[in-house]
Scaffold this motif. Structure first.
Motif, PDB file in Angstrom:
ATOM      1  N   UNK A  31       0.830  -1.207   0.000  1.00 23.62           N
ATOM      2  CA  UNK A  31       0.000   0.000   0.000  1.00 23.62           C
ATOM      3  C   UNK A  31       0.860   1.250   0.000  1.00 23.62           C
ATOM      4  N   UNK A  32       1.910   1.256   0.792  1.00 26.07           N
ATOM      5  CA  UNK A  32       2.822   2.408   0.826  1.00 26.07           C
ATOM      6  C   UNK A  32       3.421   2.659  -0.558  1.00 26.07           C
ATOM      7  N   UNK A  33       3.803   1.606  -1.252  1.00 28.96           N
ATOM      8  CA  UNK A  33       4.387   1.756  -2.588  1.00 28.96           C
ATOM      9  C   UNK A  33       3.372   2.292  -3.586  1.00 28.96           C
ATOM     10  N   UNK A  34       2.125   1.836  -3.493  1.00 25.82           N
ATOM     11  CA  UNK A  34       1.085   2.315  -4.412  1.00 25.82           C
ATOM     12  C   UNK A  34       0.804   3.792  -4.190  1.00 25.82           C
ATOM     13  N   UNK A  35       0.775   4.203  -2.934  1.00 22.48           N
ATOM     14  CA  UNK A  35       0.551   5.623  -2.627  1.00 22.48           C
ATOM     15  C   UNK A  35       1.731   6.461  -3.095  1.00 22.48           C
ATOM     16  N   UNK A  36       2.937   5.977  -2.889  1.00 24.78           N
ATOM     17  CA  UNK A  36       4.129   6.705  -3.340  1.00 24.78           C
ATOM     18  C   UNK A  36       4.110   6.898  -4.855  1.00 24.78           C
ATOM     19  N   UNK A  37       3.633   5.897  -5.584  1.00 25.68           N
ATOM     20  CA  UNK A  37       3.595   5.992  -7.037  1.00 25.68           C
ATOM     21  C   UNK A  37       2.608   7.050  -7.508  1.00 25.68           C
ATOM     22  N   UNK A 264      -6.008  -7.483   2.808  1.00 26.81           N
ATOM     23  CA  UNK A 264      -5.444  -8.019   1.560  1.00 26.81           C
ATOM     24  C   UNK A 264      -5.092  -6.899   0.586  1.00 26.81           C
ATOM     25  N   UNK A 265      -4.714  -5.739   1.134  1.00 22.97           N
ATOM     26  CA  UNK A 265      -4.237  -4.604   0.329  1.00 22.97           C
ATOM     27  C   UNK A 265      -5.262  -4.128  -0.686  1.00 22.97           C
ATOM     28  N   UNK A 266      -6.525  -4.051  -0.262  1.00 25.50           N
ATOM     29  CA  UNK A 266      -7.576  -3.679  -1.202  1.00 25.50           C
ATOM     30  C   UNK A 266      -7.396  -2.309  -1.838  1.00 25.50           C
ATOM     31  N   UNK A 267      -6.872  -1.341  -1.098  1.00 25.93           N
ATOM     32  CA  UNK A 267      -6.630  -0.022  -1.684  1.00 25.93           C
ATOM     33  C   UNK A 267      -5.567  -0.121  -2.767  1.00 25.93           C
ATOM     34  N   UNK A 268      -4.480  -0.811  -2.471  1.00 27.81           N
ATOM     35  CA  UNK A 268      -3.398  -0.963  -3.454  1.00 27.81           C
ATOM     36  C   UNK A 268      -3.862  -1.709  -4.694  1.00 27.81           C
ATOM     37  N   UNK A 269      -4.713  -2.697  -4.533  1.00 26.10           N
ATOM     38  CA  UNK A 269      -5.205  -3.470  -5.685  1.00 26.10           C
ATOM     39  C   UNK A 269      -5.820  -2.539  -6.718  1.00 26.10           C
ATOM     40  N   UNK A 270      -6.581  -1.545  -6.276  1.00 25.99           N
ATOM     41  CA  UNK A 270      -7.208  -0.606  -7.206  1.00 25.99           C
ATOM     42  C   UNK A 270      -6.194   0.406  -7.732  1.00 25.99           C
ATOM     43  N   UNK A 271      -5.384   0.968  -6.872  1.00 29.37           N
ATOM     44  CA  UNK A 271      -4.425   1.997  -7.302  1.00 29.37           C
ATOM     45  C   UNK A 271      -3.424   1.458  -8.327  1.00 29.37           C
ATOM     46  N   UNK A 272      -3.107   0.186  -8.223  1.00 30.87           N
ATOM     47  CA  UNK A 272      -2.128  -0.405  -9.147  1.00 30.87           C
ATOM     48  C   UNK A 272      -2.619  -0.505 -10.577  1.00 30.87           C
TER      49      UNK A 272
END
Length: 276
Positions: A31-37, A264-272
């Motif tokens: 999640x941190x990586x997705x937000x950083x991107x 399960x990193x649901x926020x990151x799943x969408x941001x990716x």
């Protein structure tokens, strides 16, 4: 299936508990990586939470980024980078006293608490959370100040909290809403016998709209994430409202899509999709 040709959002907003952070209250590496991107791409990232400003710092540390925050279910706009409260909307003393009397009649045995805000997250001049002797916490709150019932309602508050252990939060809201009418906004972020009242029209949607205007972003260009009834206004106003797999039925009902659970990193799943 979710269409893959969705336009890239111009602002991303997310709830914290049950949404951005996992069951250990951590921001995961993914999640941190997705937000950083998305930040590297110049897209604003906003926290929209029921938490007060003083509970934002652990999330900032986990993200490695200090965003603008919509706190107190929309009542406070907080700049975590400068530790400044930019705006706040409160329930006045007269309204607090009126609600307290209604609540004690409609929900016998309930306890009352009030969330206040100063100029900064930790403002020593302002006792920020005060509760009556009858109030039992729904979660750990080490910075509580126990006071008399009269003191709970003797200063403006960004939120009044009403707690009735053993009750369902939805049933509490249903009992009080017809009595309160349009003098306060009632919501909840846990099912464990706790409802939260804000000034009329104050929701995460109203707070997020204020922040979006600061960035010059239209509501339709926002992607928002949430999991509980206090997220429903925000999920509805955003161009794309995303509920977590672990979300309350009210959030699931209004969402444009459902992602994986917060665990399960649901926020990151969408941001990716856009920043993978």
């Amino acid at each position: 299936m979710t269409p893959l040709h969705l336009p890239k959002p111009k602002l991303v907003a997310t709830d914290v508990d049950g949404t951005l952070i996992d069951h250990n209250e951590q921001v995961t590496a993914r999640t941190r990586a997705a937000v950083a991107a998305l930040l590297a791409d110049g897209v604003p990232f906003v926290l929209a939470t029921g938490r007060p400003p003083r509970w934002i710092e652990p999330v900032v540390q986990g993200l490695g980024h200090a965003p603008l925050c919509v706190c107190g279910n929309g009542a406070v706009i907080y700049d975590s980078a400068t530790d400044r409260v930019l705006d706040s909307r409160t329930l006045d003393v007269e309204t607090l006293a009126w609600i307290a009397e209604l609540a004690e009649r409609a929900l016998p045995g309930c306890g009352l608490a009030a969330e206040r805000v100063g100029a900064r997250a930790h403002d020593a001049a302002t006792p920020q959370f005060v509760s009556s002797p009858e109030y039992e916490h729904a979660w750990l709150n080490p910075d509580d100040t126990a006071v008399s019932r009269a003191e709970v309602i003797d200063a403006p508050a960004i939120k009044m909290l009403i707690r009735l252990p053993g009750a369902a939060s939805g049933a509490m809201r249903a009992a009080l809403t017809p009595l309160v009418g349009d003098r306060a906004d009632i919501t909840y972020s846990t099912d464990h016998g706790l409802i939260e009242l804000s000034a009329p029209g104050v929701t995460k949607a109203s707070g997020l709209s204020t922040v979006a205007q600061r960035f010059g972003v239209a509501d339709a260009a926002i992607v928002a994430f949430g999991d509980m009834p206090n997220d429903v206004p925000m999920l509805t106003m955003a161009g794309r409202g995303v509920a977590m797999a672990n979300a309350h039925p009210e959030a699931l009902a209004v969402a444009d899509e459902v992602t994986a659970a917060n665990s399960a990193d649901g926020v990151a799943v969408v941001l990716e999709r856009w920043w993978g």
